[in-house]
Design an enzyme around this catalytic site. Sequence first.
Site, PDB file in Angstrom:
ATOM      1  CG  HIS A  51      -0.228   0.039   2.539  1.00  0.00           C
ATOM      2  ND1 HIS A  51      -0.291  -0.998   3.433  1.00  0.00           N
ATOM      3  CD2 HIS A  51       0.568   0.973   3.112  1.00  0.00           C
ATOM      4  CE1 HIS A  51       0.427  -0.701   4.506  1.00  0.00           C
ATOM      5  NE2 HIS A  51       0.962   0.481   4.332  1.00  0.00           N
ATOM      6  CE1 TYR A  64      -5.603   7.708   1.762  1.00  0.00           C
ATOM      7  CE2 TYR A  64      -7.584   6.431   1.347  1.00  0.00           C
ATOM      8  CZ  TYR A  64      -6.958   7.526   1.913  1.00  0.00           C
ATOM      9  OH  TYR A  64      -7.686   8.433   2.621  1.00  0.00           O
ATOM     10  CB  THR A  65      -4.286  -0.819  -1.731  1.00  0.00           C
ATOM     11  OG1 THR A  65      -4.009  -1.181  -0.378  1.00  0.00           O
ATOM     12  CG2 THR A  65      -3.630  -1.806  -2.678  1.00  0.00           C
ATOM     13  CB  CYS A  78      -9.204  -5.314   3.651  1.00  0.00           C
ATOM     14  SG  CYS A  78      -8.545  -3.621   3.740  1.00  0.00           S
TER      15      CYS A  78
END
Length: 285
Positions: A87, A103-104, A251
Amino acid sequence: MSQSLFQKLTAFIQTPLGLSVALGGGFILVFYFLLQTKHHRREPVLSPDAWREFPIVEKIKISPNTALYRFGLPDPEDNLGLPAGQHITIAAEIDGKDIVRNYTPTTGNDDLGHFDLVVKTYEKGNVSRYLSLLKIGDKGQFRYSPELAAEFGLIAGGTGITPMLQVVRYSLFNPGDPTKFSLIYANVNEEDILLKTELDYLVAMFPYRFKVYYVLNNPPAGWKGGVGFVSKEHIAEYLPGPGPEAKILVCGPPPMVTAMKGHLDALKYPAPRTVSKVDDPVFIF
């Protein structure tokens, strides 16, 4: 980052869709900590010891409170070079306080010339602040490879879909990877389902390797997916059972993750560690 530098990052730009983003004349600064990987097709785009500027080239609204931000890379043949499962850590000094978010990217190393972030704007937050300074770090413990498991069960809530989609795309478009994926994706309303068009496209393209079951708290009339919260019964029906050939990835928001841990425990999946490792049967992002 000094206050004066932050003040410089407030000029508005006009994107191709007519949407304005406060990102310093349309640029972001990033710092790269990742080691080079075999996925780089060119020299590394990001330097381990220097800040770089990347232009924001597009902003696409994909739900009432979520947008996709696209950033351009220096050359059309460049890719970000981020290993699957990793990420981006966004860090910025705003009003004297350090703000950090993870954030990915929804893009993979087969996407050339740009990388995308899907970011949700919260009522008391300002997404343009968080995007003013990016630090990319190899902090994630999950790095996908085809040898990890024969089948993955994925449980995602809201923006938790982004690491799932990154791993799924990486696998499905690898001709030598036979891994199967089953995803339960939970949201409040139908319009909150992020990247649904791409998810449905991947299901249609790879029907024997990828399946999705959507769950909504507030389903519309005629809804054929799950209703309410993700339940133990949903997991038992739509995801692979515990065993040496299966791995579960989770997730989502903290309350959801806590509930999923309880469901998985009741179904006799191995308990996840406090900090998940790539080889764990149950991995929590």
